[in-house]
Scaffold this active site. Structure first.
Site, PDB file in Angstrom:
ATOM      1  N   GLU A 233       0.874  -1.183   0.000  1.00 21.71           N
ATOM      2  CA  GLU A 233       0.000   0.000   0.000  1.00 21.71           C
ATOM      3  C   GLU A 233       0.904   1.223   0.000  1.00 21.71           C
ATOM      4  O   GLU A 233       1.448   1.601   1.038  1.00 21.71           O
ATOM      5  CB  GLU A 233      -0.894  -0.011   1.253  1.00 21.71           C
ATOM      6  CG  GLU A 233      -1.886  -1.157   1.295  1.00 21.71           C
ATOM      7  CD  GLU A 233      -3.065  -0.942   0.349  1.00 21.71           C
ATOM      8  OE1 GLU A 233      -3.327   0.205  -0.056  1.00 21.71           O
ATOM      9  OE2 GLU A 233      -3.723  -1.941   0.009  1.00 21.71           O
ATOM     10  N   CYS A 265      -2.047   9.623   2.466  1.00 22.38           N
ATOM     11  CA  CYS A 265      -1.576   9.015   1.213  1.00 22.38           C
ATOM     12  C   CYS A 265      -2.472   9.353   0.027  1.00 22.38           C
ATOM     13  O   CYS A 265      -2.005   9.438  -1.100  1.00 22.38           O
ATOM     14  CB  CYS A 265      -1.462   7.510   1.370  1.00 22.38           C
ATOM     15  SG  CYS A 265      -2.996   6.758   1.919  1.00 22.38           S
TER      16      CYS A 265
HETATM   17  P1  NAD Z   1       7.582   4.850   7.544  1.00 20.67           P
HETATM   18  O1  NAD Z   1       8.893   5.550   7.542  1.00 20.67           O
HETATM   19  O2  NAD Z   1       6.781   4.847   8.805  1.00 20.67           O
HETATM   20  O3  NAD Z   1       7.844   3.379   7.059  1.00 20.67           O
HETATM   21  C1  NAD Z   1       6.832   2.420   6.958  1.00 20.67           C
HETATM   22  C2  NAD Z   1       7.295   1.136   7.556  1.00 20.67           C
HETATM   23  O4  NAD Z   1       8.476   0.691   6.886  1.00 20.67           O
HETATM   24  C3  NAD Z   1       7.674   1.284   9.028  1.00 20.67           C
HETATM   25  O5  NAD Z   1       7.120   0.213   9.748  1.00 20.67           O
HETATM   26  C4  NAD Z   1       9.184   1.275   9.010  1.00 20.67           C
HETATM   27  O6  NAD Z   1       9.738   0.765  10.189  1.00 20.67           O
HETATM   28  C5  NAD Z   1       9.480   0.396   7.826  1.00 20.67           C
HETATM   29  N1  NAD Z   1      10.791   0.695   7.242  1.00 20.67           N
HETATM   30  C6  NAD Z   1      11.328   1.917   7.063  1.00 20.67           C
HETATM   31  N2  NAD Z   1      12.544   1.808   6.478  1.00 20.67           N
HETATM   32  C7  NAD Z   1      12.755   0.486   6.307  1.00 20.67           C
HETATM   33  C8  NAD Z   1      13.827  -0.283   5.750  1.00 20.67           C
HETATM   34  N3  NAD Z   1      14.931   0.293   5.266  1.00 20.67           N
HETATM   35  N4  NAD Z   1      13.703  -1.629   5.718  1.00 20.67           N
HETATM   36  C9  NAD Z   1      12.597  -2.220   6.201  1.00 20.67           C
HETATM   37  N5  NAD Z   1      11.555  -1.546   6.738  1.00 20.67           N
HETATM   38  C10 NAD Z   1      11.631  -0.221   6.794  1.00 20.67           C
HETATM   39  O7  NAD Z   1       6.616   5.428   6.476  1.00 20.67           O
HETATM   40  P2  NAD Z   1       6.964   6.069   5.111  1.00 20.67           P
HETATM   41  O8  NAD Z   1       7.665   5.051   4.283  1.00 20.67           O
HETATM   42  O9  NAD Z   1       7.570   7.409   5.291  1.00 20.67           O
HETATM   43  O10 NAD Z   1       5.444   6.262   4.632  1.00 20.67           O
HETATM   44  C11 NAD Z   1       5.055   7.285   3.849  1.00 20.67           C
HETATM   45  C12 NAD Z   1       4.577   6.723   2.549  1.00 20.67           C
HETATM   46  O11 NAD Z   1       3.532   5.808   2.811  1.00 20.67           O
HETATM   47  C13 NAD Z   1       3.991   7.755   1.618  1.00 20.67           C
HETATM   48  O12 NAD Z   1       4.438   7.487   0.318  1.00 20.67           O
HETATM   49  C14 NAD Z   1       2.495   7.508   1.707  1.00 20.67           C
HETATM   50  O13 NAD Z   1       1.788   7.889   0.573  1.00 20.67           O
HETATM   51  C15 NAD Z   1       2.460   6.039   1.915  1.00 20.67           C
HETATM   52  N6  NAD Z   1       1.215   5.651   2.550  1.00 20.67           N
HETATM   53  C16 NAD Z   1       0.383   4.834   1.879  1.00 20.67           C
HETATM   54  C17 NAD Z   1      -0.818   4.475   2.442  1.00 20.67           C
HETATM   55  C18 NAD Z   1      -1.756   3.551   1.748  1.00 20.67           C
HETATM   56  O14 NAD Z   1      -2.658   3.061   2.414  1.00 20.67           O
HETATM   57  N7  NAD Z   1      -1.591   3.280   0.473  1.00 20.67           N
HETATM   58  C19 NAD Z   1      -1.166   4.954   3.697  1.00 20.67           C
HETATM   59  C20 NAD Z   1      -0.273   5.786   4.353  1.00 20.67           C
HETATM   60  C21 NAD Z   1       0.912   6.116   3.787  1.00 20.67           C
END
Ligand code: NAD
Length: 477
Positions: A233, A265
């Site tokens: 997602e 998102c």
């Molecule tokens: P985040 O930094 O919280 O990361 C998400 C998850 O990935 C966390 O649990 C984190 O611990 C893990 N993570 C981070 N780096 C990692 C790595 N190197 N290896 C393994 N796991 C790792 O969140 P984010 O990535 O900044 O999220 C923002 C993005 O999420 C935006 O692009 C947003 O659009 C998208 N998003 C999508 C939805 C949806 O439902 N489609 C909802 C919310 C956010």
């Protein structure tokens, strides 16, 4: 002490034998327990699923204030917004699942070809096993609990790892979930990248990831090692094409964009305005003032940016064009006012990366066709919005734009319809959930066939293949 603890090593659960590894890591210990209980199929009966869903609902009811406080601590979310956009979304998912679970779990009979009759064939939804749920920080409660509802409904065990960037919510989940859910099959593991990396190295039956495209590639590569299916997602730049510049359009766009300080998102990322943007800018500005007053960065209903890193990233984006409304910020509280920009650079991060903050760039286009071209040249977003009352434009938009969802005139509203699948396409994700879509996603649709040997009708097609048998086979198959 249970499996849900945040840092200390958990005690073994129940009376089962200790894990095989002599010095297993905490994660390995938790997974061993979960795997054993999942293999014993304790999550399968409908009664168990219903009871766990009810327990989850009870947790949200009894600790509502704790969760609202945690969401406020993490993101400055107003209690009203946190309740309806996080807690109530999950409760609606639970209620919907409880109402429809029996029908979702039912097998579906399918027609048997003449050659195989008499026989019974059916499709039976079966649990996958143990599901890993990794959530993002922007809706830190909803993004782990809504997939958990699907996992429970589908009869799976699950581990959730909330985002480390929302530590208060993560801590509250680790504290309260074990008091309600069966610890033999559900666990919360807190931690950052190292923990996520260790979790991803393990074998799962499904990985449900919400977050960025960059990390999704790491998740997909880790999953590939065990051929584990994933749901990804993700996000992207969801465009809003504006044909109708009415005050209602401006209010809906401002509401959808600036909720949770733009960290949603499916928020409209940027606007493609057909014709002169001046009237729209003026209406958007009025809408912002009517929502958050003249000083939004101090308004209690306007959230803050999740981290200093994201704050600095957003300030850099504000340099990439003309700020025509907002632009104020407070480094102490990490708040950035709802900001509207025009005459923006199309090559900078503002227009090439997902903004994920309260900055709304407006790009003027001369025609609707130009807007469609603009969208088509970029990766497929999670949602595409058209603000227009023209059925002709709506129909062309639906036909030509590739996105996870197409929404006419009601940005974000697609999220609250549990019968609509929620998910992306291409760069914005793989797979979808909410309601039955989540149940199906986390189930195996197993084929089942039952044919008696009492009457051996198959003997007509066994070798040796005489001329007469070939005729029969040709006719039957
Ligand atoms: P985040 O930094 O919280 O990361 C998400 C998850 O990935 C966390 O649990 C984190 O611990 C893990 N993570 C981070 N780096 C990692 C790595 N190197 N290896 C393994 N796991 C790792 O969140 P984010 O990535 O900044 O999220 C923002 C993005 O999420 C935006 O692009 C947003 O659009 C998208 N998003 C999508 C939805 C949806 O439902 N489609 C909802 C919310 C956010």
């Amino acid at each position: 002490m249970g499996l849900f603890t945040s840092t200390p090593m958990p005690e073994p659960v129940g009376d089962s034998a200790p894990p095989v590894d002599e010095h297993p890591s905490r994660i390995a210990t938790v997974l061993n327990h979960l795997r054993r209980s999942a293999d014993a199929r304790i999550t399968h009966p409908r009664r168990f699923r219903v009871q766990q869903l009810r327990a989850l609902e009870k947790m949200l009811e009894e600790h509502l204030d704790d969760f609202l406080q945690a969401l406020n601590d993490d993101l400055g979310k107003s209690p009203t917004e946190a309740k309806f956009a996080e807690v109530d979304v999950v409760r609606a998912e639970i209620d919907f699942a409880l109402r429809h679970l029996a029908e979702w779990m039912d097998s579906t009979g399918v027609k048997v070809p003449l050659a195989l009759q008499p026989a019974i064939a059916k499709i039976e939804p079966r649990p996958l096993g143990v599901v890993l749920i990794l959530g993002a920080w922007n809706y830190p409660l909803q993004l782990v609990l809504a997939p958990l509802v699907a996992a429970i409904a589908a009869g799976n065990a699950a581990v959730i790892k909330p985002s480390e960037l929302a530590p208060a919510t993560s801590g509250a989940l680790a504290k309260f979930l074990p008091l309600y859910l069966d610890e033999r099959v559900f666990a919360v593991i807190e931690g950052g990248v190292d923990t996520a990396t260790e979790l991803l190295a393990a074998r799962w039956d499904h990985i449900f990831y919400t977050g960025s495209e960059r990390v999704a590639k790491i998740v997909a590569m880790a999953a590939a090692k065990h051929l584990t299916p994933t749901t990804l997602e993700l996000g992207g730049k969801s465009p809003a094409v504006v044909d109708n510049h009415s005050p209602a359009t401006a209010k809906r766009l401002a509401y959808a964009k600036f909720m949770n300080a733009g960290q949603t998102c499916v928020a409209p990322d940027y606007i493609l305005c057909i014709g002169d943007a001046a009237p729209l800018i003026s209406r958007l500005t009025q809408a912002i003032t009517s929502f958050y007053g003249k000083e939004p960065i101090t308004h209690q209903d306007f959230g803050r940016i999740a981290s200093r890193q994201h704050f600095d990233r957003l300030l850099a984006m504000m340099e990439q064009g003309e700020v025509v409304a907002g632009g104020e910020y407070d480094e102490e509280t990490l708040r950035i006012a709802p900001t509207i920009m025009r005459n923006v650079s199309l090559d900078g991060t503002l227009m090439t990366e997902e903004i994920f903050g309260p900055i709304l760039p407006i790009v003027e286009v001369k025609t609707f066709e130009e807007a469609l071209e603009f969208i088509a040249q970029r990766p497929s977003p999670l949602a595409a919005y058209l603000m227009s009352e023209s059925p002709r434009l709506q129909s062309i938009f639906s036909d030509r734009v590739r996105a996870g969802a197409i929404v006419h005139n009601a940005p974000l509203a697609q999220m609250v319809i549990p019968t609509l699948p929620f998910g992306g396409v291409g760069a914005s994700g793989t797979g979808s959930y909410h309601g039955k879509h989540g149940f199906d996603r986390l189930s195996q649709m197993r084929s089942e066939l039952n044919k008696t040997t009492v009457v051996d009708t198959l003997s007509a097609i066994y070798p040796p293949y005489s001329w007469a048998k070939r005729k029969i086979i040709d006719r039957l198959l």
